[in-house]
Enzyme design. Structure first.
Site, PDB file in Angstrom:
ATOM      1  N   HIS A   1       0.840  -1.208   0.000  1.00 46.89           N
ATOM      2  CA  HIS A   1       0.000   0.000   0.000  1.00 46.89           C
ATOM      3  C   HIS A   1       0.874   1.257   0.000  1.00 46.89           C
ATOM      4  O   HIS A   1       0.570   2.240  -0.688  1.00 46.89           O
ATOM      5  CB  HIS A   1      -0.880   0.049   1.257  1.00 46.89           C
ATOM      6  CG  HIS A   1      -1.858  -1.078   1.382  1.00 46.89           C
ATOM      7  ND1 HIS A   1      -1.727  -2.090   2.302  1.00 46.89           N
ATOM      8  CD2 HIS A   1      -2.999  -1.344   0.696  1.00 46.89           C
ATOM      9  CE1 HIS A   1      -2.743  -2.925   2.191  1.00 46.89           C
ATOM     10  NE2 HIS A   1      -3.523  -2.498   1.218  1.00 46.89           N
TER      11      HIS A   1
ATOM     12  N   GLY B   1      -3.046  -1.841  -6.784  1.00 48.01           N
ATOM     13  CA  GLY B   1      -1.971  -2.822  -6.943  1.00 48.01           C
ATOM     14  C   GLY B   1      -2.306  -3.810  -8.051  1.00 48.01           C
ATOM     15  O   GLY B   1      -3.458  -4.226  -8.196  1.00 48.01           O
TER      16      GLY B   1
END
Ligand code: PAF
Length: 285
Positions: free
Chosen positions: A36, A146
């Site tokens: 993250h 992602g």
């Protein structure tokens, strides 16, 4: 860093940020790890202001999934984001996102079906709906996700294209390469459920995927390369394999062998009660 929990406060905060530059959004469900933080760093490089959302979205969890057990670490997450120079943390309550009477859902056909969509019915409807809401709430110029969840990224891009979203434009939905541990395991909030022994066994997933990719690039048929991959996962202690697939990187259509267009190897497998997913590029980029 400003933290807001109410939509009205979010809109005010976003408006004042927008007055002096572009806004990048990093949507998350919290329990932040290096993956993250890599998204946040990339966001900060690409836009003047970074907004991170933390919302454990109930509609993307199935009845037998780990919604209650999903890690919630708001204080720690908030410290991490502050240290990364995030401008605004959007951390709404469930009622703020799904007020009484909420009755809408977005279903993205095609790319949502099969793979994780087959073993997690309704999951991508929940993802598409909440991401569309987050986009409408924050109205970001760009958004970062992602690549670890390759199918999720494909679903979000399809949704943005189909619904003519302009904040962000589909071309400003950025996929950021998967961040891996030293032994190759893709970083995930779920890795913390693994015992030390399971964590050791889990590293055989990326290793087996790399061997399958080498076989595919040598010209092996997908059925052979994937059969060997699955056998090797069972031999390493995996309890089950939800799927292993060679697919077209954009449409996610299954491929029987590598062709001339970009392809992706996608795997979901369980170690004990923990479901791990991973994907890697195969063949021409
Ligand atoms: O990938 C995630 O963390 C979630 O699926 C997302 C995109 C934040 C939507 O809840």
């Amino acid at each position: 860093m400003q933290t807001v929990n109410r939509l009205i406060a979010l809109r005010e905060a976003v408006e004042s940020l927008r007055a002096d530059g572009e806004i990048a959004l990093v949507p998350t469900m919290g329990a932040l790890h290096e993956g993250h933080l890599t998204l946040v760093r990339e966001a900060r490089k690409r836009a003047a202001h970074t907004v991170v959302s933390i919302f454990v979205n109930p509609t993307q969890f199935g009845p037998n999934e780990d919604l209650d057990a999903y890690p919630r670490r708001m204080a720690e997450d908030s410290r991490l984001l502050e240290a990364e120079g995030v401008d605004l943390l959007w951390a709404p309550t469930v009622d703020e996102v799904y007020p009484a009477g909420f009755a809408s859902s977005i279903r993205v056909e095609g790319v949502s079906e099969g793979l994780c969509g087959a073993s997690r019915p309704g999951h991508f409807d929940g993802v598409a709906t909440v991401v569309c809401k987050l986009f409408n709430q924050v109205l970001p110029d760009l958004a970062l996700f992602g690549e670890k969840d390759w199918q999720q990224l494909a679903v979000i891009r399809r949704m943005a294209r189909d619904l003519d979203l302009t904040r962000p434009l589909v071309s400003d939905i950025i996929g950021v390469p998967t961040v891996r541990e030293a032994d190759g395991l893709a970083m995930s909030s779920r890795n913390r459920y693994l015992s030390p022994e399971q964590r050791h066994q889990a590293a055989s997933l990326p290793a087996a995927m790399k061997r399958a990719i080498a076989a595919l690039e040598r010209g092996d048929r997908a059925s052979d390369a994937l059969g060997e991959l699955e056998q090797s996962l069972f031999a390493s202690g995996f309890a089950s394999v939800d799927y292993s697939a060679l697919v077209d990187a954009a449409s996610l259509a299954p491929l029987s062998a590598l062709g001339n267009s970009p392809a992706r190897l996608l795997v979901a497998a369980r170690i004990g009660g923990t479901r791990l997913i991973d994907n890697m590029a195969v063949g021409p980029a």
